[in-house]
Scaffold this motif. Structure first.
Motif, PDB file in Angstrom:
ATOM      1  N   LEU A 110       0.856  -1.098  -0.134  1.00 37.55           N
ATOM      2  CA  LEU A 110      -0.082  -0.110   0.194  1.00 37.55           C
ATOM      3  C   LEU A 110       0.717   1.359  -0.064  1.00 37.55           C
ATOM      4  CD1 LEU A 110      -3.024  -1.016   2.679  1.00 37.55           C
ATOM      5  CD2 LEU A 110      -3.069  -0.908   0.057  1.00 37.55           C
ATOM      6  N   ILE A 111       1.944   1.282   0.606  1.00 34.92           N
ATOM      7  CA  ILE A 111       2.914   2.280   0.655  1.00 34.92           C
ATOM      8  C   ILE A 111       3.361   2.805  -0.480  1.00 34.92           C
ATOM      9  CG2 ILE A 111       5.252   3.273   1.430  1.00 34.92           C
ATOM     10  CD1 ILE A 111       4.705   1.884   4.075  1.00 34.92           C
ATOM     11  N   PHE A 114       0.384   4.308  -2.469  1.00 33.01           N
ATOM     12  CA  PHE A 114       0.139   5.676  -1.949  1.00 33.01           C
ATOM     13  C   PHE A 114       1.021   6.619  -2.663  1.00 33.01           C
ATOM     14  CE2 PHE A 114       1.433   8.930   1.038  1.00 33.01           C
ATOM     15  CZ  PHE A 114       0.021   9.708   1.164  1.00 33.01           C
ATOM     16  N   LEU A 115       2.382   6.427  -2.633  1.00 28.81           N
ATOM     17  CA  LEU A 115       3.291   7.283  -3.196  1.00 28.81           C
ATOM     18  C   LEU A 115       3.330   7.563  -4.763  1.00 28.81           C
ATOM     19  CD1 LEU A 115       6.538   5.895  -1.320  1.00 28.81           C
ATOM     20  CD2 LEU A 115       5.587   8.112  -0.888  1.00 28.81           C
ATOM     21  N   SER A 117       0.085   7.539  -5.894  1.00 31.31           N
ATOM     22  CA  SER A 117      -1.084   8.296  -6.003  1.00 31.31           C
ATOM     23  C   SER A 117      -0.736  10.051  -5.721  1.00 31.31           C
ATOM     24  CB  SER A 117      -1.941   7.897  -4.806  1.00 31.31           C
ATOM     25  OG  SER A 117      -1.608   8.323  -3.572  1.00 31.31           O
ATOM     26  N   LEU A 118       0.615  10.560  -5.256  1.00 31.16           N
ATOM     27  CA  LEU A 118       0.652  11.655  -5.013  1.00 31.16           C
ATOM     28  C   LEU A 118       1.037  12.480  -6.280  1.00 31.16           C
ATOM     29  CD1 LEU A 118       3.100  11.443  -1.934  1.00 31.16           C
ATOM     30  CD2 LEU A 118       0.596  12.073  -1.940  1.00 31.16           C
ATOM     31  N   LYS A 136      -4.187  13.394   2.224  1.00 29.23           N
ATOM     32  CA  LYS A 136      -3.131  12.439   1.793  1.00 29.23           C
ATOM     33  C   LYS A 136      -2.422  12.091   3.142  1.00 29.23           C
ATOM     34  CE  LYS A 136      -2.744  11.198  -1.696  1.00 29.23           C
ATOM     35  NZ  LYS A 136      -3.873  10.241  -2.397  1.00 29.23           N
ATOM     36  N   ARG A 137      -2.183  13.022   4.047  1.00 25.19           N
ATOM     37  CA  ARG A 137      -1.445  12.749   5.298  1.00 25.19           C
ATOM     38  C   ARG A 137      -2.168  11.641   6.151  1.00 25.19           C
ATOM     39  NH1 ARG A 137       0.782  17.430   8.675  1.00 25.19           N
ATOM     40  NH2 ARG A 137      -1.114  18.356   8.267  1.00 25.19           N
ATOM     41  N   GLU A 139      -4.440   9.504   4.716  1.00 25.35           N
ATOM     42  CA  GLU A 139      -4.327   8.355   3.870  1.00 25.35           C
ATOM     43  C   GLU A 139      -3.148   7.654   4.406  1.00 25.35           C
ATOM     44  OE1 GLU A 139      -4.318   6.715  -0.721  1.00 25.35           O
ATOM     45  OE2 GLU A 139      -4.787   8.872  -0.308  1.00 25.35           O
ATOM     46  N   LEU A 140      -2.264   8.202   4.438  1.00 25.55           N
ATOM     47  CA  LEU A 140      -1.040   7.464   4.770  1.00 25.55           C
ATOM     48  C   LEU A 140      -0.928   7.079   6.054  1.00 25.55           C
ATOM     49  CD1 LEU A 140       2.046   6.642   4.119  1.00 25.55           C
ATOM     50  CD2 LEU A 140       2.926   9.007   4.722  1.00 25.55           C
ATOM     51  N   ILE A 143      -2.747   4.020   6.436  1.00 30.30           N
ATOM     52  CA  ILE A 143      -2.005   2.742   6.213  1.00 30.30           C
ATOM     53  C   ILE A 143      -0.912   2.139   6.765  1.00 30.30           C
ATOM     54  CG2 ILE A 143      -0.299   1.986   4.134  1.00 30.30           C
ATOM     55  CD1 ILE A 143      -1.784   4.014   2.165  1.00 30.30           C
TER      56      ILE A 143
END
Length: 259
Positions: A110-111, A114-115, A117-118, A136-137, A139-140, A143
């Protein structure tokens, strides 16, 4: 876009340039390496790895470029954001609270997702659109807590450091270049109490003691370990080589390079 093609990005309030971590932050390296030290251990973070850097710790770190390149993604978890997150989600608190400044994060699919997705939110200033920053913070953080619930005991500890053994703390951390206010805070004292206790223990002012202690270590490293002044002055807490050279000659009567 491949994970190694991620550009440097910073999300959240600014990080202090001091060798003191005032707020937690997530760090991912896309290119290059990073070496860190927190007074207890040395750490190396390689491209493709991520870590949580924990607040209220003394730490220094330096980047090592790979073919001239160094790319990182940093998301700051400041206390105001974490308090709001805790109010909203009320996550269970872990009793496990590591003392390390750098906590290497587990591999999790997922990490990287996520990255990546930025990317649509990148701006030309090395940040993401502020409208989406907190989203976004958040969301991270969800995770990270799903991957390692024990992080909750670190992230949501809003207390201040307790009173520590001042002599042991200073002998261990004298190499870090931080203000007296930071040293006082980390030992659980007001600035005035810190200076008063310091005088009783060391019979010296904090600033003078720090310089003398660093210079003593410098002389040992140069004479006994045959290290060069240019290789040690930063690790000993001096801001620049000229300041180190002047202080060394004043203390010992000879230039450091002549030993």
């Amino acid at each position: 876009m491949k994970i190694t093609e991620i550009k440097s990005c910073f999300v959240g309030p600014a990080i202090s340039p001091e060798q003191f971590i005032a707020e937690h932050f997530f760090l991912f390296l896309a290119k290059g390496n990073m070496n860190g030290y927190d007074g207890n251990r040395h750490y190396t973070l390689k491209a493709g790895e991520s870590c949580l850097v924990c607040k209220n710790r003394l730490a220094r770190y330096n980047k090592v470029r790979d073919n001239g390149e160094f790319e990182k993604v940093v998301l700051l978890f400041d206390e105001a954001f974490l308090r709001e997150f805790f109010r909203k989600y009320n996550p269970p608190l872990s009793a496990h609270t590591p003392k390390d400044a750098f906590i290497r994060l587990k591999k999790d699919t997922l990490i990287p997702a996520f990255l990546l997705s930025l990317e649509p939110y990148y701006t030309g200033s090395g940040s993401i659109n502020p409208v989406f920053a907190d989203v976004k913070r958040e969301e991270l953080l969800l995770i990270l807590l799903q991957s390692d619930p024990s992080l909750s005991g670190i992230l949501f500890d809003f207390g201040i450091p307790g009173r520590l053994d001042l002599e042991a703390f200073m002998q261990k951390n004298y190499k870090f270049h931080v203000s007296m206010e930071r040293f006082a805070f980390l030992t659980g004292r007001s600035l005035s109490a810190f200076k008063r206790d310091f005088k009783k223990i060391f019979n010296e002012t904090p600033n003078r003691w720090l310089i003398k202690r660093r210079l003593q270590e410098a002389r040992f490293l140069i004479e006994e370990k045959r290290q060069r002044p240019t290789d040690i002055y930063l690790d000993l807490g001096f801001e620049d080589l000229s300041h180190f050279s002047f202080a060394f000659k004043k203390e010992f009567g000879v230039p450091a390079r002549n030993l």
